[in-house]
Write a protein that holds these residues in place. Structure first.
Motif, PDB file in Angstrom:
ATOM      1  N   HIS A  21       0.839  -1.211   0.000  1.00 18.02           N
ATOM      2  CA  HIS A  21       0.000   0.000   0.000  1.00 18.02           C
ATOM      3  C   HIS A  21       0.872   1.258   0.000  1.00 18.02           C
ATOM      4  N   GLN A  22       1.913   1.233   0.822  1.00 23.12           N
ATOM      5  CA  GLN A  22       2.796   2.402   0.886  1.00 23.12           C
ATOM      6  C   GLN A  22       3.491   2.637  -0.451  1.00 23.12           C
ATOM      7  N   ALA A  23       3.918   1.548  -1.086  1.00 27.62           N
ATOM      8  CA  ALA A  23       4.579   1.663  -2.394  1.00 27.62           C
ATOM      9  C   ALA A  23       3.632   2.296  -3.408  1.00 27.62           C
ATOM     10  N   GLU A  30       4.782  10.347  -6.700  1.00 26.86           N
ATOM     11  CA  GLU A  30       5.986  10.722  -7.447  1.00 26.86           C
ATOM     12  C   GLU A  30       5.748  10.762  -8.956  1.00 26.86           C
ATOM     13  N   GLN A  31       4.971   9.793  -9.462  1.00 26.60           N
ATOM     14  CA  GLN A  31       4.936   9.596 -10.920  1.00 26.60           C
ATOM     15  C   GLN A  31       3.531   9.618 -11.486  1.00 26.60           C
ATOM     16  N   GLY A  32       2.523   9.781 -10.655  1.00 25.79           N
ATOM     17  CA  GLY A  32       1.151   9.756 -11.149  1.00 25.79           C
ATOM     18  C   GLY A  32       0.736   8.346 -11.508  1.00 25.79           C
ATOM     19  N   ARG A  33      -0.492   8.244 -12.045  1.00 26.10           N
ATOM     20  CA  ARG A  33      -1.055   6.937 -12.338  1.00 26.10           C
ATOM     21  C   ARG A  33      -0.217   6.146 -13.331  1.00 26.10           C
ATOM     22  N   THR A  37       2.710   0.365 -12.059  1.00 25.38           N
ATOM     23  CA  THR A  37       2.653  -0.945 -12.695  1.00 25.38           C
ATOM     24  C   THR A  37       2.981  -1.952 -11.602  1.00 25.38           C
ATOM     25  N   VAL A  38       2.552  -3.192 -11.800  1.00 26.14           N
ATOM     26  CA  VAL A  38       2.824  -4.202 -10.777  1.00 26.14           C
ATOM     27  C   VAL A  38       4.331  -4.367 -10.560  1.00 26.14           C
ATOM     28  N   PRO A  39       5.146  -4.466 -11.629  1.00 23.23           N
ATOM     29  CA  PRO A  39       6.600  -4.607 -11.385  1.00 23.23           C
ATOM     30  C   PRO A  39       7.180  -3.425 -10.599  1.00 23.23           C
ATOM     31  N   ALA A  40       6.742  -2.191 -10.922  1.00 17.64           N
ATOM     32  CA  ALA A  40       7.278  -1.023 -10.213  1.00 17.64           C
ATOM     33  C   ALA A  40       6.848  -1.025  -8.743  1.00 17.64           C
TER      34      ALA A  40
END
Lengths: 187, 187
Positions: A21-23, A30-33, A37-40
């Protein structure tokens, strides 16, 4: 959102949930929607992507789960001295939040996901807050207003306008529906 | 959904839109939501993926665009002889459709997408149908019921229950709200 039981606080599962959740929240800030992505998310949370897929199914379900957590009220509605003023103040605040950009993004995540667990939680939080106001009113010797009536007369029309008419309900619009509610409750 | 102007019927752009929409509907029927990827849709429609990205932005916007097209009414509400029976019959039919599995999937696609163009069209279609009923009532010499009142008293509470409470409104529930509407309109 996942239908799995709420993880035991402090357990491994709860720690994974909190990290993921925090991620999501950090990456979104930081980067918007586009950065979600799942990997990020997995890399930021230091878990494997398969942990995320296993627990949440897909990205949409994870985002809905995070959105619902953000919809969970942090504190009971303010005690302003009477049922009417408590309820009106809370409604104005609630719809200010829901019609803001982050509120609309939360509604999109919650309503855009298959299954109704997240939307049901959202309804549940709202009912809980109205019931807190009603219990306080009872303790003061005031007549409570049925939660279902508040939802039908005030909440539902405002939610419709936010979702389908892209409107931001004004305090005046909320007060007008609130007067309808009060006269229905008195009837 | 795209904010580009509606393509001229029969033009190249309209033919691309029709082919892509049809590809989405075919793949959804054959393979369910999991089969809906931009490359698969492009292959079926015989266009390049970049045509889809250029025109719709992303998969979610394309699905919302298709959903809105499915929400567009195919015919005016039935003429049953009076305003009240026309409106009640149309409301029962509308909410039967919206609470069905395909109706809920359309609402998810429309409400889960950034921007309000699709949700606004959905509201527009609904208003149009109510206005057709009202115009017919006027022509019969009946007193119409303001569209905004129909939405506030009947449509919004039923939509809230579908979206947030995972309920399928019964004909009885619709009739009860309809009685509220009629007495508000008479007041």
């Amino acid at each position: 959102m996942t239908n799995k039981p709420t993880p035991r606080p402090g357990g491994r599962s709860a720690r994974i949930q909190a990290a993921v959740h925090q991620a999501v929240q950090e990456l979104q800030k930081e980067q918007g929607r586009a950065g979600l992505t799942v990997p990020a998310i997995a890399a930021r949370a230091e878990v494997t992507p398969s942990t995320i897929y296993r627990r949440w199914g897909d990205l949409a379900q994870l985002l809905a789960d995070v959105a619902v957590e953000q919809l969970q009220p942090e504190q009971p509605p303010a005690d302003t001295g009477s049922l009417r003023s408590d309820l009106l103040a809370w409604l104005v605040e609630y719809f200010e939040e829901m019609s803001s950009a982050p509120g609309r993004a939360m509604l999109r995540d919650v309503l855009g996901t298959e299954g109704h667990a997240c939307a049901g939680k959202c309804d549940g939080f709202l009912r809980q807050q109205i019931e807190v106001i009603n219990e306080r009113a009872l303790a003061r010797g005031e007549q409570p207003i049925e939660t279902g009536l508040v939802i039908r007369i005030v909440v539902a029309p405002l939610m419709y306008r936010i979702l389908f008419a892209n409107e931001t309900p004004t305090a005046q619009a909320i007060e007008a529906l609130f007067e309808q509610l009060v006269s229905s409750a008195d009837a």
